[in-house]
Write a protein that holds these residues in place. Structure first.
Motif, short mmCIF file in Angstrom:
data_model
loop_
_atom_site.label_atom_id
_atom_site.label_comp_id
_atom_site.label_asym_id
_atom_site.label_seq_id
_atom_site.Cartn_x
_atom_site.Cartn_y
_atom_site.Cartn_z
N THR A 28 0.82 -1.21 0.00
CA THR A 28 0.00 0.00 0.00
C THR A 28 0.86 1.26 0.00
O THR A 28 1.87 1.32 0.68
CB THR A 28 -0.87 0.04 1.28
OG1 THR A 28 -1.64 -1.14 1.35
CG2 THR A 28 -1.81 1.22 1.29
N SER A 29 0.41 2.27 -0.75
CA SER A 29 0.99 3.59 -0.61
C SER A 29 0.22 4.27 0.52
O SER A 29 -0.96 4.55 0.38
CB SER A 29 0.85 4.39 -1.90
OG SER A 29 1.33 5.69 -1.72
N THR A 30 0.89 4.47 1.65
CA THR A 30 0.17 4.98 2.82
C THR A 30 0.16 6.50 2.92
O THR A 30 -0.76 7.06 3.46
CB THR A 30 0.76 4.40 4.11
OG1 THR A 30 2.17 4.53 4.08
CG2 THR A 30 0.40 2.95 4.27
N ALA A 31 1.20 7.15 2.44
CA ALA A 31 1.24 8.61 2.53
C ALA A 31 1.91 9.17 1.28
O ALA A 31 2.91 8.63 0.80
CB ALA A 31 1.99 9.06 3.77
N SER A 32 1.34 10.22 0.77
CA SER A 32 1.89 10.85 -0.44
C SER A 32 3.17 11.61 -0.14
O SER A 32 3.43 11.99 1.01
CB SER A 32 0.87 11.81 -1.03
OG SER A 32 -0.30 11.12 -1.38
N ALA A 33 3.93 11.86 -1.17
CA ALA A 33 5.16 12.63 -1.04
C ALA A 33 4.85 14.03 -0.53
O ALA A 33 3.77 14.57 -0.81
CB ALA A 33 5.86 12.71 -2.39
N ALA A 34 5.77 14.59 0.22
CA ALA A 34 5.62 15.95 0.73
C ALA A 34 7.01 16.59 0.78
O ALA A 34 7.78 16.32 1.70
CB ALA A 34 4.97 15.95 2.11
N ASN A 53 8.90 1.38 2.87
CA ASN A 53 9.87 1.94 1.94
C ASN A 53 9.62 3.44 1.95
O ASN A 53 8.53 3.90 1.59
CB ASN A 53 9.71 1.38 0.53
CG ASN A 53 10.76 1.92 -0.43
OD1 ASN A 53 11.38 2.95 -0.17
ND2 ASN A 53 10.96 1.24 -1.52
N LEU A 54 10.60 4.21 2.38
CA LEU A 54 10.45 5.66 2.53
C LEU A 54 10.95 6.41 1.31
O LEU A 54 11.00 7.64 1.31
CB LEU A 54 11.21 6.12 3.77
CG LEU A 54 10.85 5.40 5.07
CD1 LEU A 54 11.74 5.86 6.21
CD2 LEU A 54 9.39 5.59 5.41
N GLN A 55 11.31 5.68 0.24
CA GLN A 55 11.89 6.31 -0.94
C GLN A 55 10.96 6.25 -2.15
O GLN A 55 11.39 6.48 -3.27
CB GLN A 55 13.23 5.66 -1.26
CG GLN A 55 14.21 5.82 -0.12
CD GLN A 55 15.48 5.02 -0.33
OE1 GLN A 55 15.55 4.15 -1.17
NE2 GLN A 55 16.49 5.34 0.46
N GLY A 56 9.70 5.91 -1.95
CA GLY A 56 8.73 5.96 -3.03
C GLY A 56 8.54 4.66 -3.78
O GLY A 56 7.62 4.52 -4.55
N GLY A 57 9.40 3.67 -3.59
CA GLY A 57 9.27 2.40 -4.28
C GLY A 57 8.39 1.43 -3.52
O GLY A 57 7.87 1.74 -2.46
N SER A 58 8.24 0.25 -4.09
CA SER A 58 7.45 -0.79 -3.43
C SER A 58 8.12 -1.24 -2.14
O SER A 58 9.33 -1.38 -2.09
CB SER A 58 7.28 -1.99 -4.36
OG SER A 58 6.55 -1.62 -5.51
N ALA A 59 7.31 -1.47 -1.13
CA ALA A 59 7.84 -2.00 0.13
C ALA A 59 8.07 -3.49 -0.02
O ALA A 59 7.35 -4.17 -0.73
CB ALA A 59 6.86 -1.71 1.26
N ILE A 60 9.10 -3.99 0.66
CA ILE A 60 9.46 -5.40 0.61
C ILE A 60 9.57 -5.90 2.04
O ILE A 60 10.16 -5.24 2.89
CB ILE A 60 10.82 -5.58 -0.12
CG1 ILE A 60 10.71 -5.05 -1.55
CG2 ILE A 60 11.24 -7.04 -0.11
CD1 ILE A 60 12.05 -4.96 -2.26
N LEU A 61 8.99 -7.07 2.30
CA LEU A 61 9.07 -7.64 3.65
C LEU A 61 10.52 -7.81 4.08
O LEU A 61 11.37 -8.20 3.28
CB LEU A 61 8.37 -9.00 3.69
CG LEU A 61 6.85 -8.97 3.81
CD1 LEU A 61 6.29 -10.38 3.72
CD2 LEU A 61 6.41 -8.31 5.10
N ASP A 62 10.80 -7.53 5.33
CA ASP A 62 12.13 -7.68 5.93
C ASP A 62 13.20 -6.86 5.22
O ASP A 62 14.37 -7.26 5.17
CB ASP A 62 12.54 -9.16 5.99
CG ASP A 62 11.58 -9.97 6.84
OD1 ASP A 62 11.14 -9.45 7.89
OD2 ASP A 62 11.26 -11.10 6.47
#
Length: 105
Positions: A28-34, A53-62
């Motif tokens: 999920t994209s939880t928060a938009s860029a700011a 993932n705080l850099q805009g890409g897909s999050a990956i488990l672990d």
């Protein structure tokens, strides 16, 4: 005294978005860029580990930033403030609650 006044002025000039609750699904994209984000607190309000993932890409488990249930991460301008989309993922079932508190100038 000057430092306290400067901090107060910065807070008054910022637009706070505190305590927004987001649902983290399996990707999920939880928060938009700011680009003007100056404070960020991520809180895992669920019962399972959530990875961000705080850099805009897909999050990956672990991978990237992972918070256990009840854990919290704090960022400000002194700690490499993430300005991109914040995406999350979890390995549990259903949606998981994530609290994102941010202060945007």
């Amino acid at each position: 005294m000057k430092t306290k006044l400067l901090v107060l002025l910065l807070v008054l000039m910022a637009t706070p978005t505190w305590g927004a609750i987001y649902q983290c699904t399996n990707a999920t994209s939880t928060a938009s860029a700011a680009k003007n984000r100056i404070r960020l607190i991520l809180t895992n309000d669920s019962d399972t580990e959530i990875c961000f993932n705080l850099q805009g890409g897909s999050a990956i488990l672990d991978n990237f930033l992972c918070l256990q249930a009840g854990d919290r991460a704090f960022f400000d301008e002194q700690t490499s403030m993430p300005k991109s989309d914040i995406n999350c993922i979890h390995g549990g079932a259903g949606n998981k609650a994530v609290s994102i508190e941010e202060l945007v100038r």
